[in-house]
Write an enzyme that holds these catalytic residues in place. Structure first.
Site, PDB file in Angstrom:
ATOM      1  N   ASP A  18       0.856  -1.185   0.000  1.00  0.00           N
ATOM      2  CA  ASP A  18       0.000   0.000   0.000  1.00  0.00           C
ATOM      3  C   ASP A  18       0.895   1.240   0.000  1.00  0.00           C
ATOM      4  OD1 ASP A  18      -2.122   1.696   0.233  1.00  0.00           O
ATOM      5  OD2 ASP A  18      -2.458   1.348   2.367  1.00  0.00           O
ATOM      6  N   MET A  19       0.708   2.102  -0.974  1.00  0.00           N
ATOM      7  CA  MET A  19       1.527   3.302  -1.048  1.00  0.00           C
ATOM      8  C   MET A  19       1.198   4.228   0.133  1.00  0.00           C
ATOM      9  SD  MET A  19       2.925   2.310  -3.690  1.00  0.00           S
ATOM     10  CE  MET A  19       4.107   3.635  -3.852  1.00  0.00           C
ATOM     11  N   TYR A  23      -1.427  10.326  -3.009  1.00  0.00           N
ATOM     12  CA  TYR A  23      -1.550  11.519  -3.857  1.00  0.00           C
ATOM     13  C   TYR A  23      -0.529  12.582  -3.432  1.00  0.00           C
ATOM     14  CZ  TYR A  23      -6.087   9.812  -5.689  1.00  0.00           C
ATOM     15  OH  TYR A  23      -7.091   9.097  -6.286  1.00  0.00           O
ATOM     16  N   ARG A  60       0.100  14.952   9.410  1.00  0.00           N
ATOM     17  CA  ARG A  60      -0.669  14.162  10.382  1.00  0.00           C
ATOM     18  C   ARG A  60      -0.140  14.404  11.785  1.00  0.00           C
ATOM     19  NH1 ARG A  60      -1.951   8.381   7.210  1.00  0.00           N
ATOM     20  NH2 ARG A  60      -2.015   9.354   5.164  1.00  0.00           N
ATOM     21  N   ASP A 120      -3.713   2.594  -5.566  1.00  0.00           N
ATOM     22  CA  ASP A 120      -2.404   2.570  -4.882  1.00  0.00           C
ATOM     23  C   ASP A 120      -2.177   1.313  -4.044  1.00  0.00           C
ATOM     24  OD1 ASP A 120      -4.079   3.061  -2.710  1.00  0.00           O
ATOM     25  OD2 ASP A 120      -2.603   4.304  -1.702  1.00  0.00           O
ATOM     26  N   GLU A 121      -2.832   0.237  -4.395  1.00  0.00           N
ATOM     27  CA  GLU A 121      -2.703  -0.990  -3.594  1.00  0.00           C
ATOM     28  C   GLU A 121      -2.528  -2.198  -4.493  1.00  0.00           C
ATOM     29  OE1 GLU A 121      -5.658  -1.864  -0.100  1.00  0.00           O
ATOM     30  OE2 GLU A 121      -6.592  -0.769  -1.730  1.00  0.00           O
TER      31      GLU A 121
HETATM   32  P1  TTP Z   1      -5.364   5.548   0.983  1.00  0.00           P
HETATM   33  O1  TTP Z   1      -4.426   4.430   0.629  1.00  0.00           O
HETATM   34  O2  TTP Z   1      -6.576   5.230   1.742  1.00  0.00           O
HETATM   35  O3  TTP Z   1      -4.600   6.620   1.832  1.00  0.00           O
HETATM   36  P2  TTP Z   1      -3.223   7.321   1.566  1.00  0.00           P
HETATM   37  O4  TTP Z   1      -2.403   6.580   0.560  1.00  0.00           O
HETATM   38  O5  TTP Z   1      -3.461   8.772   1.257  1.00  0.00           O
HETATM   39  O6  TTP Z   1      -2.559   7.279   2.992  1.00  0.00           O
HETATM   40  P3  TTP Z   1      -2.040   6.022   3.815  1.00  0.00           P
HETATM   41  O7  TTP Z   1      -0.561   6.184   3.911  1.00  0.00           O
HETATM   42  O8  TTP Z   1      -2.709   6.147   5.135  1.00  0.00           O
HETATM   43  O9  TTP Z   1      -2.424   4.765   3.070  1.00  0.00           O
HETATM   44  O10 TTP Z   1      -5.798   6.283  -0.348  1.00  0.00           O
HETATM   45  C1  TTP Z   1      -4.968   6.359  -1.505  1.00  0.00           C
HETATM   46  C2  TTP Z   1      -5.283   7.632  -2.254  1.00  0.00           C
HETATM   47  O11 TTP Z   1      -6.641   7.638  -2.652  1.00  0.00           O
HETATM   48  C3  TTP Z   1      -5.114   8.864  -1.407  1.00  0.00           C
HETATM   49  O12 TTP Z   1      -3.773   9.331  -1.422  1.00  0.00           O
HETATM   50  C4  TTP Z   1      -6.067   9.813  -2.018  1.00  0.00           C
HETATM   51  C5  TTP Z   1      -7.164   8.950  -2.584  1.00  0.00           C
HETATM   52  N1  TTP Z   1      -8.353   8.997  -1.702  1.00  0.00           N
HETATM   53  C6  TTP Z   1      -9.393   9.844  -2.030  1.00  0.00           C
HETATM   54  O13 TTP Z   1      -9.354  10.507  -3.071  1.00  0.00           O
HETATM   55  N2  TTP Z   1     -10.447   9.922  -1.202  1.00  0.00           N
HETATM   56  C7  TTP Z   1     -10.533   9.197  -0.058  1.00  0.00           C
HETATM   57  O14 TTP Z   1     -11.492   9.322   0.671  1.00  0.00           O
HETATM   58  C8  TTP Z   1      -9.465   8.299   0.254  1.00  0.00           C
HETATM   59  C9  TTP Z   1      -9.529   7.456   1.471  1.00  0.00           C
HETATM   60  C10 TTP Z   1      -8.397   8.241  -0.595  1.00  0.00           C
END
Ligand code: TTP
Length: 672
Positions: A18-19, A23, A60, A120-121
């Site tokens: 998981d990235m 964004y 954060r 991103d997963e």
């Molecule tokens: P996530 O993997 O949920 O979160 P993240 O990568 O920003 O942070 P983390 O390190 O905690 O994993 O989401 C991946 C991307 O998807 C995030 O960067 C932006 C987008 N996104 C949205 O556009 N809306 C949302 O509600 C969520 C949860 C994510």
């Protein structure tokens, strides 16, 4: 009644990658001066500085959260850098992030079977790579173990900071007396650390990972230690992990099923499920769901990593919260045109670049009525066969909307009731394309392919509209990239289950697409079908490659810096000329794609159309009577009514008109 257990093997090695704050990282790569600063990405919206959708780990630490608006974030962290999501057609344009996600996938896919689960997963099945490493260069034979490996979190191992901890990790990884399952996991730890370093080196992005014996455990672990870290779940730590895991945090239990488990059975954690027998769970939730719950309580999951590098569906959506709700057909049509245009562009490039075509168009919307006595009534989702070409998609999307609206407003439509006119408001719209299939290479005619596939939906009575046909839940992971930034915050939970409707992002499966809560509940087992054959067939080669690479890296590992060191030392440079050129190549490619695919459109549509023409032309005398005889009488009668009227069986007039039929959803009626 017992159900067959999933074929699980606790000797598999699965990773979930998981990235981190994805964004934000993409934006920071574009503007390297933002690196290390508290940064957040906001969606396009003037109200209170826009909604935050991604927050860097530095921000954060200052208390900034994704649920905040830009203004709130500034109040919490005055030095925060807010970056706007790119905008196209009045809505968020996620192409930049999609492209960045693809870069990561292409690196990870070299290691084994790879499933792109969201933007991103990624899931990886590293079993073969781990097996060959164990055979060729088991961890205990390595002279040096990389720093990044030694920083891994191994669940069940008490953690003390400093070298002692790293030594404990080393001892665990190199145990000669470990059982085979743990030895394979140790290989997985080394492989994943190496992959994460490669991702960082080639893309400048950090990621976190979970490693376990199945997808469920790997996913649970990947979020436990972020950013830029990896967590391992040995078999012996599974019960402890699940005993404290809140039930709603478990994938697929964030919605109604999780609530029911809490309120009806008093279950708070996944471990609490252990007190119920399988039969008891089946009595409450049906056979499949009952068995699935019994299994997850024990950390058992038979869900396979699908060899899929491309998204399973494409979608484009937008919300219209509060005063921005749409009130007229013309504004709905305007926005549907924008969304359809984006969808069409993505379909064209998928066709051009990946030789894939989609066959179902679905419209989802959320709405409320002005005088809503029936406020819980959902705006129905509607699907129809997908026709290629922007105007066709726009036309069909609008038709779907109107059909859904008629149904939503009920028999009185928007006619005045009493003194007041009943009106509607639309708070969210999305169009998506699904049932995407490969056109086999070397096939001269698409027609030939369609004739051997049964994926083309059938025409229904009113031209095209069908109730939304629910897709196989695949236990989970459709890879939709339609996590539109536009659609996240405002929309309430709803059963149509487009990505944006999922309520709780902590628990949010961003990858579930077009799967309703009901689907998930009724069939949590693995049913996804679109396995990429190319990736499957490459498996052997890929495994060998990683096996060799690991042997090599054994030599190379001496003195390798840790992943965070690499990141710290990264020399921030503006995008190179080469990158700029690549960008323009991409856009010209997509222009080309648009142009050349438009010339395909009529052929594709015509061939799909011809296929449909023949699809429902069944003659009753060609249908085996014994097949009919085995069906319940009621269904036999209903089926007859769907067949050609002039060729109906003699059993008399059908009593079903489709609307009340128990099977009507599955056999949309022909024009009669
Ligand atoms: P996530 O993997 O949920 O979160 P993240 O990568 O920003 O942070 P983390 O390190 O905690 O994993 O989401 C991946 C991307 O998807 C995030 O960067 C932006 C987008 N996104 C949205 O556009 N809306 C949302 O509600 C969520 C949860 C994510």
């Amino acid at each position: 009644m017992p159900v067959a257990r999933p074929e699980t093997s606790d000797a598999r090695v699965i990773a979930h990658v998981d990235m981190d704050c994805f964004y934000v990282q993409v934006e920071q790569r574009k503007q390297p001066e933002l690196r290390g600063l508290p940064t957040a990405v906001v969606q396009y919206n003037e109200w209170q500085g826009g909604g935050l959708i991604a927050v860097s780990y530095e921000a954060r630490k200052c208390g900034v959260k994704r649920s905040m608006r830009g203004d709130e974030a500034k109040a919490a962290c005055p030095q925060i850098q807010l970056v706007q999501v790119p905008v196209a057609r009045g809505k968020a344009d996620l192409n930049l992030y999609r492209g960045a996600g693809s870069e990561v996938v292409s690196i990870l896919a070299k290691s084994g079977k790879c499933e792109r689960a969201s933007i991103d997963e990624v899931y990886l099945d590293l079993t073969d790579a781990a097996e060959s490493m164990l055979a060729d260069a088991p961890p205990e034979s390595l002279e040096l173990i990389d720093e990044e490996v030694l920083k891994s979190h191994i669940l069940g191992m008490s953690r003390e900071d400093g070298d002692d901890f790293k030594e404990s990790v080393r001892d665990w990884i190199c145990r000669k007396d470990a059982d085979r399952r743990d030895k394979l996991l140790s290989c997985g730890i080394i492989i994943v650390a190496e992959l994460r370093k490669q991702v960082l080196k080639e893309t400048e992005f950090t990621c976190s990972a979970g490693i376990g014996h199945n997808k469920m455990l790997a996913k649970l672990a990947s979020g436990m230690n972020k950013p830029a870290q990896q967590t391992v779940v040995p078999y012996s730590a599974v019960q402890e992990l699940l005993s404290s895991l809140p039930i709603k945090k478990m994938k697929q239990l964030g919605g109604k099923l999780g609530t029911s488990l809490q309120t009806d059975l008093g279950v708070d954690t996944v471990g609490d499920l252990l007190q119920f027998s399988e039969t008891k769970l089946q009595e409450h939730y049906g056979i499949n769901t009952g068995t699935w719950l019994w299994n997850i309580a024990r950390g058992i999951s038979g869900e396979e990593v699908q060899g899929r590098l491309l998204p399973k569906s494409h979608g484009s959506g937008k919300t219209f919260p509060g005063p921005r709700a749409l009130k007229s057909l013309s504004t709905v049509q305007h926005w549907l045109n924008q969304l359809s245009e984006e969808l069409s562009e993505r379909l064209s490039s998928d066709l051009e670049q990946n030789k894939r075509i989609a066959s179902t168009l679905t419209l989802h919307a959320s709405a409320f009525k002005s005088r809503d006595s029936d406020s819980h009534r959902k705006f129905p989702s509607k699907s129809c066969p997908l026709r290629y070409g922007v105007t066709k998609i726009q036309e069909d999307a609008f038709n779907l909307f109107q059909a859904a609206l008629r149904e939503y407003m009920g028999p009185f439509g928007s006619k005045p009731q009493g003194n007041k006119q009943e009106t509607w408001r639309i708070t969210g719209l999305s169009v998506s394309a699904s049932k995407i299939v490969d056109i086999p290479s070397g096939t001269s005619s698409i027609m030939r392919y369609f004739q051997s596939e049964s994926t083309v939906p059938s025409r229904s009575a009113d031209g095209c509209v069908q109730d939304h046909v629910k897709m196989a839940p695949s236990a989970s992971e459709g890879c939709s990239e339609q996590r539109s930034t536009e659609t996240q915050a405002a929309m309430p939970e709803e059963d149509t289950g487009v990505t944006y409707t999922l309520p709780n992002f902590e628990n949010h499966d961003k990858d579930i697409d077009l799967v309703s809560e009901k689907d998930v509940v009724s069939c949590p087992s693995n049913e996804a079908t679109d396995v990429s054959t190319q990736s499957e067939s490459n498996k052997g080669t890929q495994t060998n490659r990683i096996g060799r690479k690991m042997n090599y890296s054994k030599e190379k590992n001496r003195g390798m810096p840790s992943i965070v060191d690499i990141f710290k030392n990264y020399n921030a440079t503006p995008p190179s000329k080469q990158e700029t050129q690549e960008d323009s190549t991409v856009s010209s490619t997509s222009k080309r794609a648009k142009f050349s695919s438009s010339s395909h459109n009529s052929q594709v549509n015509q061939e799909v159309e011809e296929r449909r023409e023949t699809d429902w032309g069944y003659k009753t005398d060609e249908i085996d009577q014994s097949v009919f005889d085995e069906l319940p009488v009621e269904i036999q009668q209903e089926l007859r009514s769907f067949l050609r009227p002039n060729k109906q069986f003699n059993a008399g007039k059908s009593k079903g008109d489709g609307s009340t039929s128990s099977i009507a959803h599955y056999f949309p009626p022909l024009n009669r």
